[in-house]
Design an enzyme around this catalytic site. Structure first.
Site, PDB file in Angstrom:
ATOM      1  N   CYS A 132      -2.300   7.036   6.437  1.00  0.00           N
ATOM      2  CA  CYS A 132      -3.194   8.014   7.062  1.00  0.00           C
ATOM      3  C   CYS A 132      -3.001   9.416   6.476  1.00  0.00           C
ATOM      4  O   CYS A 132      -1.899   9.796   6.099  1.00  0.00           O
ATOM      5  CB  CYS A 132      -2.924   8.092   8.548  1.00  0.00           C
ATOM      6  SG  CYS A 132      -3.000   6.524   9.385  1.00  0.00           S
TER       7      CYS A 132
ATOM      8  N   ARG B  64      -4.018   7.803  -0.887  1.00  0.00           N
ATOM      9  CA  ARG B  64      -2.937   7.362  -0.010  1.00  0.00           C
ATOM     10  C   ARG B  64      -3.226   6.020   0.630  1.00  0.00           C
ATOM     11  O   ARG B  64      -2.324   5.384   1.179  1.00  0.00           O
ATOM     12  CB  ARG B  64      -2.728   8.397   1.108  1.00  0.00           C
ATOM     13  CG  ARG B  64      -2.208   9.714   0.599  1.00  0.00           C
ATOM     14  CD  ARG B  64      -2.391  10.785   1.632  1.00  0.00           C
ATOM     15  NE  ARG B  64      -1.493  10.631   2.765  1.00  0.00           N
ATOM     16  CZ  ARG B  64      -0.325  11.254   2.875  1.00  0.00           C
ATOM     17  NH1 ARG B  64       0.081  12.043   1.929  1.00  0.00           N
ATOM     18  NH2 ARG B  64       0.420  11.089   3.939  1.00  0.00           N
TER      19      ARG B  64
ATOM     20  N   TRP C 110      -5.282   4.384   8.125  1.00  0.00           N
ATOM     21  CA  TRP C 110      -4.812   3.092   7.622  1.00  0.00           C
ATOM     22  C   TRP C 110      -4.373   2.320   8.861  1.00  0.00           C
ATOM     23  O   TRP C 110      -3.408   2.691   9.523  1.00  0.00           O
ATOM     24  CB  TRP C 110      -3.649   3.312   6.652  1.00  0.00           C
ATOM     25  CG  TRP C 110      -3.205   2.092   5.925  1.00  0.00           C
ATOM     26  CD1 TRP C 110      -3.751   1.548   4.793  1.00  0.00           C
ATOM     27  CD2 TRP C 110      -2.082   1.257   6.248  1.00  0.00           C
ATOM     28  NE1 TRP C 110      -3.048   0.439   4.399  1.00  0.00           N
ATOM     29  CE2 TRP C 110      -2.018   0.233   5.281  1.00  0.00           C
ATOM     30  CE3 TRP C 110      -1.124   1.267   7.262  1.00  0.00           C
ATOM     31  CZ2 TRP C 110      -1.049  -0.763   5.282  1.00  0.00           C
ATOM     32  CZ3 TRP C 110      -0.161   0.269   7.265  1.00  0.00           C
ATOM     33  CH2 TRP C 110      -0.122  -0.729   6.287  1.00  0.00           C
TER      34      TRP C 110
ATOM     35  N   ASN D  73      -1.384  11.020  12.641  1.00  0.00           N
ATOM     36  CA  ASN D  73      -0.727  10.077  11.719  1.00  0.00           C
ATOM     37  C   ASN D  73       0.562   9.639  12.374  1.00  0.00           C
ATOM     38  O   ASN D  73       1.233  10.463  12.994  1.00  0.00           O
ATOM     39  CB  ASN D  73      -0.300  10.769  10.412  1.00  0.00           C
ATOM     40  CG  ASN D  73      -1.461  11.058   9.521  1.00  0.00           C
ATOM     41  OD1 ASN D  73      -2.577  10.662   9.808  1.00  0.00           O
ATOM     42  ND2 ASN D  73      -1.190  11.779   8.451  1.00  0.00           N
ATOM     43  N   GLY D  74       0.936   8.370  12.133  1.00  0.00           N
ATOM     44  CA  GLY D  74       2.214   7.895  12.661  1.00  0.00           C
ATOM     45  C   GLY D  74       1.987   6.865  13.747  1.00  0.00           C
ATOM     46  O   GLY D  74       0.884   6.313  13.884  1.00  0.00           O
TER      47      GLY D  74
ATOM     48  N   GLU E 200       9.417  -6.181 -11.003  1.00  0.00           N
ATOM     49  CA  GLU E 200       8.454  -5.081 -11.031  1.00  0.00           C
ATOM     50  C   GLU E 200       7.137  -5.536 -11.678  1.00  0.00           C
ATOM     51  O   GLU E 200       6.052  -5.190 -11.197  1.00  0.00           O
ATOM     52  CB  GLU E 200       9.063  -3.883 -11.774  1.00  0.00           C
ATOM     53  CG  GLU E 200       8.140  -2.705 -11.994  1.00  0.00           C
ATOM     54  CD  GLU E 200       7.543  -2.119 -10.711  1.00  0.00           C
ATOM     55  OE1 GLU E 200       7.993  -2.464  -9.612  1.00  0.00           O
ATOM     56  OE2 GLU E 200       6.582  -1.336 -10.830  1.00  0.00           O
TER      57      GLU E 200
ATOM     58  N   LYS F 182       3.560  -5.371  -9.695  1.00  0.00           N
ATOM     59  CA  LYS F 182       2.413  -4.600 -10.205  1.00  0.00           C
ATOM     60  C   LYS F 182       1.193  -5.504 -10.306  1.00  0.00           C
ATOM     61  O   LYS F 182       0.094  -5.147  -9.901  1.00  0.00           O
ATOM     62  CB  LYS F 182       2.776  -4.028 -11.578  1.00  0.00           C
ATOM     63  CG  LYS F 182       2.144  -2.756 -11.946  1.00  0.00           C
ATOM     64  CD  LYS F 182       2.689  -1.522 -11.274  1.00  0.00           C
ATOM     65  CE  LYS F 182       3.504  -1.710 -10.043  1.00  0.00           C
ATOM     66  NZ  LYS F 182       4.179  -0.589  -9.501  1.00  0.00           N
TER      67      LYS F 182
ATOM     68  N   GLU G 255      -0.164  -6.553  -6.713  1.00  0.00           N
ATOM     69  CA  GLU G 255      -0.721  -5.543  -5.815  1.00  0.00           C
ATOM     70  C   GLU G 255      -2.106  -5.058  -6.236  1.00  0.00           C
ATOM     71  O   GLU G 255      -2.888  -4.656  -5.396  1.00  0.00           O
ATOM     72  CB  GLU G 255       0.232  -4.367  -5.593  1.00  0.00           C
ATOM     73  CG  GLU G 255       0.405  -3.409  -6.726  1.00  0.00           C
ATOM     74  CD  GLU G 255       1.278  -2.190  -6.328  1.00  0.00           C
ATOM     75  OE1 GLU G 255       2.063  -1.766  -7.162  1.00  0.00           O
ATOM     76  OE2 GLU G 255       1.145  -1.679  -5.199  1.00  0.00           O
TER      77      GLU G 255
ATOM     78  N   HIS H 107      16.007 -24.342  -9.685  1.00  0.00           N
ATOM     79  CA  HIS H 107      16.551 -24.645  -8.356  1.00  0.00           C
ATOM     80  C   HIS H 107      15.463 -24.686  -7.291  1.00  0.00           C
ATOM     81  O   HIS H 107      15.741 -24.514  -6.113  1.00  0.00           O
ATOM     82  CB  HIS H 107      17.640 -23.624  -7.998  1.00  0.00           C
ATOM     83  CG  HIS H 107      18.807 -23.679  -8.927  1.00  0.00           C
ATOM     84  ND1 HIS H 107      19.710 -24.709  -8.936  1.00  0.00           N
ATOM     85  CD2 HIS H 107      19.194 -22.852  -9.938  1.00  0.00           C
ATOM     86  CE1 HIS H 107      20.614 -24.508  -9.884  1.00  0.00           C
ATOM     87  NE2 HIS H 107      20.315 -23.388 -10.514  1.00  0.00           N
TER      88      HIS H 107
ATOM     89  N   LYS I 251      -0.599   4.530  -0.501  1.00  0.00           N
ATOM     90  CA  LYS I 251       0.287   5.137  -1.499  1.00  0.00           C
ATOM     91  C   LYS I 251       1.571   5.628  -0.855  1.00  0.00           C
ATOM     92  O   LYS I 251       2.655   5.453  -1.388  1.00  0.00           O
ATOM     93  CB  LYS I 251      -0.457   6.312  -2.157  1.00  0.00           C
ATOM     94  CG  LYS I 251       0.350   7.055  -3.195  1.00  0.00           C
ATOM     95  CD  LYS I 251       0.564   6.192  -4.422  1.00  0.00           C
ATOM     96  CE  LYS I 251       1.373   6.861  -5.508  1.00  0.00           C
ATOM     97  NZ  LYS I 251       1.871   5.858  -6.471  1.00  0.00           N
TER      98      LYS I 251
HETATM   99  O1  M6R Z   1       6.918   6.615  -2.364  1.00  0.00           O
HETATM  100  P1  M6R Z   1       7.899   5.514  -2.500  1.00  0.00           P
HETATM  101  O2  M6R Z   1       8.453   5.416  -3.882  1.00  0.00           O
HETATM  102  O3  M6R Z   1       9.011   5.581  -1.491  1.00  0.00           O
HETATM  103  O4  M6R Z   1       7.099   4.194  -2.200  1.00  0.00           O
HETATM  104  C1  M6R Z   1       7.741   2.959  -2.107  1.00  0.00           C
HETATM  105  C2  M6R Z   1       6.762   1.828  -2.220  1.00  0.00           C
HETATM  106  O5  M6R Z   1       5.852   1.860  -1.156  1.00  0.00           O
HETATM  107  C3  M6R Z   1       5.987   1.879  -3.547  1.00  0.00           C
HETATM  108  O6  M6R Z   1       6.841   1.897  -4.636  1.00  0.00           O
HETATM  109  C4  M6R Z   1       5.044   0.662  -3.659  1.00  0.00           C
HETATM  110  O7  M6R Z   1       5.801  -0.503  -3.794  1.00  0.00           O
HETATM  111  C5  M6R Z   1       4.085   0.861  -4.831  1.00  0.00           C
HETATM  112  N1  M6R Z   1       2.728   0.713  -4.392  1.00  0.00           N
HETATM  113  C6  M6R Z   1       4.277  -0.102  -5.921  1.00  0.00           C
HETATM  114  O8  M6R Z   1       3.411   0.105  -6.968  1.00  0.00           O
END
Ligand code: M6R
Length: 601
Positions: free
Chosen positions: A2, A27, A74, A100-101, A478, A482, A485, A501, A596
């Protein structure tokens, strides 16, 4: 997650709020709304979907004002729909609120005070605005009612409140969720993120948890819980507005992938003294060097960067290091060493899961260091120390340049701590990081080839695996994150030796398996794992490194120091993820369901 904006001044608030919300789109959100107040009262416009949909509705209506608040939501409590979108209003529509929150005690408050009030939404937010009206109806003025309600809330919140009987005030408060006050000449703004209001002002004031802020056109008054006025200096947000634009790129993600060589150069510059030696604040080095064990706390991509950081800290500085997922650590803290130091890695500096751990470890009296891209962010403000990434704003939800920046900064920290411990430098790090920079440049220049590789391996699949051993295993995690997502391909990263395994059962004819092979000591073993999956029909894509390559490898990265390979090999996986999403015609920068900045636990 949010986002909040607000404006009080003399210009057209509708346009400024919509533009501010557009800047917060990155975000992540699923509905948006604005509220405007003028002499006639308050009007709310809100829509499920994109800001563009909200803009149509708002532009079709003549109602305007020079005071307003806006919100991107969100969804947490209640589905994304019109009723649950913010702003929310009290029963008489006198009060209008964005939040927000998460209000954790909203059900208790409702049962105690408002059991006879008909709520219009399923949100935890509505209780706040209804309760303010409840106390105003009992005779409290708005500031007192707002202050009273804020003191009753449990959970996290950033709040902006309008009173339609007063078109010269926005009431503001926060706890755990980020919110800034931007100051201008005869106007003021509120924003979850300075980026949102950067075109209007770059002068900001921080507000602290539990403070109440009365924002008027010509003043900002910050009060503590007891009503004492607090002095607060403004600071200049050092963000170049152009950095937050896409420029010549089709997507922020592609721009940010391409920015990585420049970010590496900036880091080399920022952490180097004029004699060409590594430099860092002495207090930080002393605290890290004094720790008997380091605990790295992070989420998502930042957690993956932490896994790589552990390798440097242990191998170069000789300090035992554990890496933990923040959301688990807070509920299941391991036995801690006698003199631990906590490193919080977070691009945004706002991740609520990490912040929850910081709150706990501070209570225990442990030292903390935040590694973040955002100066002044919550994790930066609340930790003892901060190291900045100097990566420039990262707008795409998928984190790319922050990951490589995090690893580079961790490598520098490790080397400096190693020297502090009287160890010999294992590598000429600045020289090696310069080689990394050139290597990343070569890969981004090779984007077309990586697009072809994506067509061959990812365009027609529903699932994929990434495998690697030792440090390549960290990159495989990683690479898989990527890809999943942004392309929604079900992708998982595995240690090469672990597949047999269980997971190898999932390999069938044509399943893509991306193998990272950049480590000499496990080169033969990972290649054995590639053969095992190929024998079962996998479509294998091997990303190796010069000097270790074998005939038939799909992509070969330039040679760099063996511990720094993640900085380079990951770029190939970032481009594969980017093209996989692009070829599926997906919203690369704003993938579904994601935010984000994850500001709820
Ligand atoms: O802002 P942050 O680095 O703390 O965020 C952590 C994760 O939410 C962030 O890295 C998320 O996994 C990304 N969308 C990955 O691309």
């Amino acid at each position: 997650m949010c986002g909040i904006v607000g404006y009080i001044g003399h210009d057209n608030a509708k346009e400024l709020l919509l533009k501010g919300l557009e800047k917060l789109e990155y975000r992540g959100y699923d509905s948006a709304g604005i509220a405007l107040t003028n002499d006639e009262g308050t009007e709310v416009f809100k829509e499920k979907g994109r800001i563009a949909d909200l803009r149509k509705v708002a532009d079709d209506n003549d109602f305007d004002g020079t005071l307003g608040i806006g919100h991107t939501r969100w969804a947490t409590h209640g589905v994304p729909n019109h009723e649950n979108s913010h702003p929310h209003q009290s029963a008489s529509k006198r009060y209008t609120l964005v939040h927000n929150g998460v209000i954790e005690n909203y059900e208790e408050l409702r049962a105690e005070y408002l059991s006879d009030v008909n709520f219009l939404s399923e949100t935890d937010t509505e209780i706040v605005v209804q309760l303010i009206e409840h106390f105003a109806n009992e005779g409290l003025d708005t500031e007192t009612a707002f202050t009273k309600v804020v003191s009753m809330l449990e959970g996290s919140y950033a709040l902006g409140l309008l009173d339609d009987q007063d078109n010269d005030t926005i009431y503001v408060a926060k706890n755990k969720s980020p919110l800034l006050i931007g100051v201008g000449d005869d106007f003021n703004v509120i924003a979850s993120d300075a980026l949102a209001m950067l075109p209007v002002t770059n002068e900001y004031k921080e507000i602290h948890d539990h403070e109440i802020v009365i924002v008027k056109r010509d003043s900002v008054v910050i009060k503590d819980q007891d009503g004492n006025v607090q002095d607060r200096e403004t600071y200049t947000a050092e963000i170049d507005a152009a950095d937050a634009e896409k420029g010549v790129y089709d997507h922020y993600m592609l721009k940010e992938i391409h920015e990585q060589p420049a970010v590496m150069r900036r880091i080399i510059q920022e952490y180097q003294d004029c004699e060409g030696n590594l430099k860092m604040d002495k207090d930080i080095v002393d605290d890290v060097a004094a720790a008997d064990r380091i605990y790295i706390i992070a989420a998502g991509t930042s957690y993956h960067a932490g896994l790589v950081g552990k390798e440097f800290i242990e191998k170069w500085a000789g300090v035992p290091t554990e890496v933990h997922v923040a959301s688990e650590f807070v509920y299941n803290m391991p036995l801690l060493s006698e003199n631990p130091l906590f490193i919080y890695i977070s691009q945004s500096g706002e991740t609520a899961d990490s912040r929850a751990v910081l709150v706990e470890t501070k209570k225990l009296g442990h030292k903390s260091l935040t590694i973040t891209n955002v100066p002044g962010s919550t994790l930066s403000r609340e930790a003892d120390h901060t190291l900045l990434l100097h990566a420039g704003p990262e707008i795409a939800v998928a984190s790319t340049k922050a990951y490589t920046a995090q690893i580079a900064v961790l490598s520098i920290l490790s080397q400096i701590v190693a020297l502090e411990h009287g160890r010999e430098a294992e590598v000429d790090l600045l020289r090696e990081l310069a080689k990394v920079t050139t290597a990343i440049e070569a890969i981004v220049d090779d984007a077309e080839k990586l697009e072809d590789i994506t067509k061959e391996f990812m365009d027609d699949t529903r699932n994929a695996f990434f495998i690697g051993r030792t440090i390549d295993y960290n990159v495989s995690l990683e690479g898989a994150l990527k890809l999943k997502e942004i392309s929604y391909i079900q992708a998982e990263g595995f240690a090469g030796g672990e597949l047999k395994h269980g997971t190898i059962a999932l390999i069938e004819e044509g399943t893509p398996v991306v193998a990272l092979a950049t480590q000499e000591n496990v080169n033969n073993s990972i290649r054995g794992n590639v053969k095992e999956v190929a024998a079962r029909g996998a479509n294998t894509c091997v990303i190796s490194m010069e000097g270790l390559e074998k005939e038939g490898d799909t992509y070969v990265i330039p040679q760099v120091h063996e511990l720094l390979t993640p900085l380079v090999s990951v770029v190939a996986t970032q481009l594969i993820a980017y093209y996989a999403a692009l070829h599926r015609d997906l919203d690369v920068d704003k993938p579904r369901n994601l935010a984000k900045s994850v500001t709820v636990e």
